[in-house]
Design a protein around this motif. Structure first.
Motif, mmCIF file in Angstrom:
data_model
loop_
_atom_site.group_PDB
_atom_site.id
_atom_site.type_symbol
_atom_site.label_atom_id
_atom_site.label_comp_id
_atom_site.label_asym_id
_atom_site.label_seq_id
_atom_site.Cartn_x
_atom_site.Cartn_y
_atom_site.Cartn_z
ATOM 1 N N GLY A 19 0.780 -1.231 0.000
ATOM 2 C CA GLY A 19 0.000 0.000 0.000
ATOM 3 C C GLY A 19 0.811 1.281 0.000
ATOM 4 N N HIS A 20 2.105 1.186 -0.273
ATOM 5 C CA HIS A 20 2.979 2.363 -0.295
ATOM 6 C C HIS A 20 3.823 2.306 -1.560
ATOM 7 N N GLY A 21 3.876 3.410 -2.310
ATOM 8 C CA GLY A 21 4.648 3.448 -3.538
ATOM 9 C C GLY A 21 5.976 4.155 -3.347
ATOM 10 N N VAL A 22 7.056 3.547 -3.843
ATOM 11 C CA VAL A 22 8.392 4.146 -3.762
ATOM 12 C C VAL A 22 9.011 4.074 -5.151
ATOM 13 N N PHE A 23 9.565 5.215 -5.601
ATOM 14 C CA PHE A 23 10.079 5.360 -6.957
ATOM 15 C C PHE A 23 11.417 6.088 -6.904
ATOM 16 N N PHE A 24 12.409 5.621 -7.680
ATOM 17 C CA PHE A 24 13.751 6.193 -7.650
ATOM 18 C C PHE A 24 14.186 6.616 -9.050
ATOM 19 N N GLY A 25 15.052 7.624 -9.106
ATOM 20 C CA GLY A 25 15.614 8.070 -10.369
ATOM 21 C C GLY A 25 16.829 8.945 -10.127
#
Length: 149
Positions: free
Chosen positions: A96-102
């Motif tokens: 239920g938690h979104g984590v995105f990297f760049g």
């Protein structure tokens, strides 16, 4: 995780922003401002696009789900950098938690970016920068969304 992960975000929103005024990692003054946002599904539901309107500028986010890799990619553009589309962040929702990297260059400095999404009736998005390869993270922008009927 699926192409439906961002379905909670479809619709119209009032956005309370809290953002570091200067280049993150180099400033400490926080500013607060309101904005309006709207998100809609595209590409048969495997993506979405939103627009954010604040006083004097506009931003746009494109999100697209990759079913083979089971990841989302997120691109950002705004009138503050005409003709520029930021490099994508990539990630997924887990528990239920979104984590995105760049990776990007901000103010002439290479940075790692992290977006955190907490879905729900009043979703929260946070942006963090790391100037040390991801060892430490500095939150520099928080958006709190309230649905507009």
């Amino acid at each position: 995780m699926s192409a439906n992960d961002f379905d909670f975000f479809h619709g119209r929103w009032r956005v309370a922003n809290r953002k570091i005024a200067d280049i993150p990692g180099r400033g400490t003054e926080w500013i607060e401002f309101d904005a309006d946002a709207e998100c809609r599904p595209i590409l048969g539901g495997t993506g979405n696009v939103d627009s954010l309107h604040a006083d004097g500028w506009e931003g746009m986010t494109l999100r697209q789900y990759d079913p083979q890799r089971q990841v989302w990619r997120i691109w950002w553009a705004s009138t503050r950098a005409p003709g520029h589309l930021d490099p994508p962040l990539e990630g997924r929702f887990t528990g239920g938690h979104g984590v995105f990297f760049g990776d990007d260059v901000v103010g002439g400095h290479e940075v790692k970016l992290r977006f955190d999404w907490t879905p729900g009736d009043e979703p929260v998005w946070q942006q963090q920068f790391s100037y040390d390869g991801g060892e430490t993270w500095e939150t520099n922008w928080i958006m709190r969304f309230t649905r507009v009927p």
